[in-house]
Every structure is written in structure tokens, then in C-alpha cells.
Design an enzyme around this catalytic site. Structure first.
Site, PDB file in Angstrom:
ATOM      1  N   ASP A 289      -4.689 -11.704   6.069  1.00  0.00           N
ATOM      2  CA  ASP A 289      -5.911 -10.972   5.726  1.00  0.00           C
ATOM      3  C   ASP A 289      -6.438 -11.544   4.408  1.00  0.00           C
ATOM      4  OD1 ASP A 289      -7.956  -9.131   5.707  1.00  0.00           O
ATOM      5  OD2 ASP A 289      -6.707  -7.479   4.989  1.00  0.00           O
ATOM      6  N   ASP A 291      -8.957  -9.649   1.800  1.00  0.00           N
ATOM      7  CA  ASP A 291      -8.995  -8.627   0.745  1.00  0.00           C
ATOM      8  C   ASP A 291      -7.673  -7.868   0.679  1.00  0.00           C
ATOM      9  OD1 ASP A 291     -12.002  -8.507  -0.172  1.00  0.00           O
ATOM     10  OD2 ASP A 291     -12.041  -8.669   2.000  1.00  0.00           O
ATOM     11  N   ASP A 472      -2.663  -6.028   4.454  1.00  0.00           N
ATOM     12  CA  ASP A 472      -2.451  -4.828   3.645  1.00  0.00           C
ATOM     13  C   ASP A 472      -3.131  -3.598   4.196  1.00  0.00           C
ATOM     14  OD1 ASP A 472      -5.085  -4.210   1.447  1.00  0.00           O
ATOM     15  OD2 ASP A 472      -5.157  -5.793   2.949  1.00  0.00           O
TER      16      ASP A 472
END
Length: 525
Positions: A289, A291, A472
Site C-alpha cells: 500500500d 499511504d 495498514d
């Protein structure tokens, strides 16, 4: 494995029949055709130029073949290309000797060259398409093959594929019925008629620009562009509803939610201290991922800038194993932020994918949701414009309603507005995240499926490769769940729910240390 969204589209549109172009979709004779055309035209232009004392530009397979010849009847191709060189010839007749200076004569010479090349190299097929057709026939779909070529039957026979199709509409039949060539939809409409279905009950599979135009013009329920040559954007622009570089495996299934094991992220072992264990002696294919994983989450998404250190780490890792960034951001946006050409990028949760060697495809079928997204965006902007801190971020295939900077007593108002707007559009569904609610296309597609698609497309589904996903957010849980038992999932930090990940990293800084250690480990082996 989860199914490609293609199957969802076929079912949701209640499609009964599948119509396939031959060259470039089923068989790999498109290259043979292209080389036969080039040999014929280059020889003719050179000889004509010598007679006239001028130089004609040779045929370019990359541009001229696609623009003037690919997917259309042979004599039309001769006429179209010659016109591009300001040459006009008599039509002649189909009985003209190969090489006679007529449209028919040159077309017949090209056909002679084609058969000569075919005998030398045989017929290659696209195994993905053949496997797909066999399974779909077992599921009750009716099938037809179309081709502008008069050699269609001979090619199918040579490849052993005749039994896969109930109907064949080729150049021979088209000439008998005087059907117009592509981009006119006549050949597809005739196939549908012979299959006894309406265009609204059939899907077209095409690799040529003229072919997808024809499918769209014919009113077919679904036009699937098959991109074997790096022209995904052009296929979309000419009318393809979905563009695929390979036809997906029809046997792929979603993971059973009841079988996905989840636990508190705080209890996960550290990935940093278990690199050898998690690799299991295999080479990783790394998915990350953006961000919260490669950069810290910040109040303004535009300020989530990748550090030079992390960029260098990614570049070095990509030199020893495949690396892809899988993000909810627009693909073009995350590609611009990372600025590395040796990575793969899956934006909009995997609806838009690109990579090295001009790879670009939009496999999820999200284009159909754009009108609903446009309307929802306008309403959200209007209704939330007075809420301080609320941010309506429009992406190509999603709208992110951010409330991270909204006062606590106004968060419920933002969510109420977002959900109310969402309820008005059946084409959209919610996508939860950290301090954000997304409005996404209501399709069976997510980050996990994007990972599987990339594994298939890059031929990484083999014993020596292990997929490794680092993320996350709640949106990464789809990928974590999809890889359970087949790969490695690593949660960065924590979120508010239990996780399907198997390992943990504390922060963005630990992600970088882990990737550096991973690179070092791979270089040693």
C-alpha cells in the site's frame, strides 16, 4: 483464487452467448498476418517507387497495420493502406493473379504469403482464451467465432478448435452475404442471429480497434477488449467496456469469509525478525500500500510525499524481485508520487493497473460507474461545502470523503451525508478506511483481486514464488484474507478491527528497514 470481475459482468448482464474474434484473441496468427502484409506492401511500394522515381514510406506494423488493416476484410485493407500513401488502383476481381497491380491482386498476394508463413510456423493459440471458452461452454454459454479472414476454417482446423464453436462467420460467409466489414457491426450481428440471441444477450471479445467499435455500434451487452499488443487505452477509447491482457481463469473463487482467520494486530509477530521464516526459501513478489505504509498518513493527501530513502529502497528491491504498489489513490497519482519505472502500479483499489513495457489495463470494469460517481461528487461537494475540514477527493474510480480534519461533533453529519448520497446510486458501494468513507463501484473487485490478477498476468503463480503484501488500512484486509495460506501478509501499525495479516511492522520506518533487509537477503541467495 477470486474470479475476475468479467464473470460478475457476464452474470449481472444476463449474457447467454460469447462471440470471439479469431486473430489476436484465440489464435496468434495476427503476427503472421501482419508480417505477410508488410512483406507484400513493402515490396510493392519499393517497386512502384523505382518506376516513379520516388520513395514511399514502408508499412509500419505498430501504426499502419492497426489503423488501416487489422480486423477488416482483406481488400478493404489493401484499399485503406494504399489511400494513406495517396495511391489508387483498379479494384480487379477475386480471380486476379497474386501480385497483379489491382486491389484484388495485391490482396491475393498477401494471402499467398500468409499461407507460406503459416506452413512454416504452424498455428499458435492463446491458451488462456481456449481454457476460458471450454469452461464457459460447460456452463451453458453459446459460442461463436468471427473473422474477416477467408482462412478462418483452415486455421481452426489446424489448431484443433473447430468443435469449440457452434457458429462461424468468416470472410467467406461475409462475402456470400455481402456483409460490410468492421467497424460496421454486420459480422457480429450475423453471428448473434445464428446463435439465436439478441445483441443485448451477447458479449464480444475483440483485440482490434475496428472490432471494438463494431461491438459497440452493434449494441452488444459487453465489449471486451483483449490487449495483446499494448493498446489498452486505445481499445477503451474505441468502445471497450473492459480491457484485459489475458482472459482470466474461470475457476478462481473468493475466499470463504468463515475460513479467514483473524486476530488482534498487536499480537502478531514482527516481520522484521522473521524474514527467513516468512520467505520459506522462495522469491517474494512484493505488494505494498502507499499511504501509511510507504509514507506517513498526513492531513492533506497531496502532501504524502515519498522520501528519497524509501524511493531508493524500492528501486533496489525491484531489481531483485517484482514490486507493485496497490493503492486506493488514482493510478496516475501514485505513479507520479513514486516515480519509478520498474514497479507495477494498481490504483483505485486495482481497477487501473500499469507497469513496465507500456503495460496498462483496467481489469475491474469500473468505467460503467463513472456517471454515478460524477453525480455523487457534485452532490457531496454541495452538501459538505460548509463543513470545515471535510474533503471530497475525487479519484478516477472512487470518491473519498475525508473527515480526519472535521470537528468531532460534526463527523456524524459528514457520514450521514455521505451515506445518504451513496444510497441513491445502486452502481456504488461504501469502502471504509481510516477517517475516510469511500464511494466505490459496486463491483466484486478489491485489492486482493488486484493482487491475484497481477500474479496471473506476470506468471508468478508458481512454486518458487511467494506473494508478500504489506498494508495498514482496512482496505488492505481484502488482500490479507486472499493470501492466507498462500502468501505472507504484514500489517503496518494497527487499525480498529481484527486483522487477517500474519505479521506486523510498527511504522513506515520499519517498513523501509524490512525492505532493505529483504533486498539484502535476496542478493545473498
Amino acid at each position: 483464487m477470486p474470479p475476475h470481475n468479467l464473470f460478475f459482468l457476464l452474470e449481472s448482464k444476463q449474457i447467454k452467448a460469447l462471440i470471439f474474434d479469431l486473430d489476436g484473441v484465440i489464435t496468434q496468427t495476427a503476427r503472421v498476418h501482419a508480417h505477410a502484409w508488410k512483406r507484400m506492401f513493402d515490396d510493392y511500394l519499393r517497386q512502384r517507387g523505382q518506376r516513379e522515381g520516388k520513395v514511399y514510406e514502408p508499412l509500419s506494423i505498430a501504426t499502419d497495420y492497426r489503423r488501416y488493416i487489422d480486423g477488416i476484410p482483406r481488400y478493404d485493407g489493401v484499399r485503406n493502406f494504399l489511400l494513406s500513401r495517396s495511391i489508387s488502383l483498379p479494384e480487379g476481381t477475386p480471380t486476379d493473379a497474386p501480385g497483379k497491380e489491382t486491389v484484388a491482386g495485391l490482396g491475393n498476394l498477401k494471402n499467398s504469403y500468409f499461407h507460406e508463413l503459416l506452413q512454416q510456423g504452424g498455428v499458435e493459440v492463446y491458451s488462456d482464451t481456449v481454457a476460458f471458452i471450454k469452461v464457459m461452454r460447460q456452463r451453458g454459454y453459446r459460442t461463436a467465432v468471427i473473422s474477416a479472414s477467408k482462412n478462418c476454417q483452415a486455421i481452426l482446423a489446424a489448431a484443433g478448435l473447430e468443435a469449440l464453436f457452434e457458429v462461424r462467420v468468416d470472410g467467406v460467409l461475409a462475402a456470400e452475404l455481402r456483409l460490410k466489414g468492421k467497424p460496421d457491426p454486420a459480422i457480429f450481428l450475423e453471428a448473434a442471429r445464428r446463435l439465436e440471441v439478441e445483441p443485448a444477450e451477447a458479449a464480444v471479445f475483440e483485440d482490434a480497434l475496428a472490432g471494438v467499435e463494431a461491438g459497440k455500434a452493434g449494441g452488444f451487452a459487453l465489449v471486451v477488449g483483449v490487449d495483446r499488443t499494448g493498446q489498452a487505452e486505445e481499445l477503451s477509447e474505441h468502445g471497450a467496456d473492459v480491457v484485459l491482457q489475458t482472459i482470466p481463469n474461470p475457476t478462481m473463487k473468493n475466499p470463504n469469509p468463515n475460513q479467514v482467520q483473524k486476530q488482534d494486530g498487536k499480537n502478531l509477530p514482527s516481520a522484521l525478525h522473521n524474514i527467513k521464516e516468512l520467505l520459506q526459501g522462495k522469491t517474494p513478489a512484493v505488494f505494498l500500500d502507499y499511504d501509511g505504509c510507504l509514507t506517513h498518513i498526513v492531513k492533506d493527501p497531496d502532501k504524502a510525499i515519498l522520501s528519497e530513502g524509501m524511493r531508493s529502497t524500492l528501486q533496489q528491491l525491484a531489481e531483485v524481485c517484482p514490486v507493485a504498489v496497490v493503492s486506493g489513490r488514482d493510478r496516475a497519482n501514485v505513479e507520479k508520487l513514486v516515480q519509478l519505472k520498474n514497479l507495477y502500479y494498481a490504483g483505485s483499489h486495482g481497477f487501473d493497473i500499469s507497469g513496465p513495457n507500456n503495460m496498462h489495463t483496467e481489469p475491474g470494469g469500473a468505467a460503467a460507474a463513472i456517471p454515478a460517481l460524477d453525480k455523487a461528487q457534485a452532490e457531496l461537494n454541495e452538501r459538505l461545502k460548509e463543513v470545515e475540514g471535510a474533503l471530497v477527493e475525487r479519484k478516477r474510480y472512487a470518491i473519498a470523503v475525508h473527515y480526519r480534519n472535521v470537528a468531532e461533533d460534526q463527523v456524524s453529519q459528514v457520514l450521514e451525508v455521505a451515506n445518504d448520497v451513496l444510497s441513491k446510486y445502486k452502481e456504488l458501494k461504501p469502502g471504509p478506511g481510516k477517517k475516510v468513507l469511500e464511494l466505490k463501484p459496486n463491483l466484486d473487485w478489491h485489492k486482493g483481486k488486484a493482487v491475484y490478477w497481477l500474479l496471473e498476468e506476470l506468471h508468478l503463480n508458481k512454486p518458487g514464488i511467494i506473494p508478500l503484501y504489506i498494508g495498514d488500512d482496512l482496505t488492505d484486509e481484502d488482500a490479507f484474507a486472499a493470501l492466507q495460506g498462500q502468501g505472507v501478509s504484514i500489517l503496518v501499525g494497527e487499525h480498529d478491527e481484527q486483522t487477517a495479516a500474519g505479521y506486523r511492522l510498527e511504522s513506515v520506518e520499519e517498513v523501509q528497514v524490512f525492505l532493505e533487509a529483504l533486498t539484502h537477503q535476496l542478493k545473498k541467495e
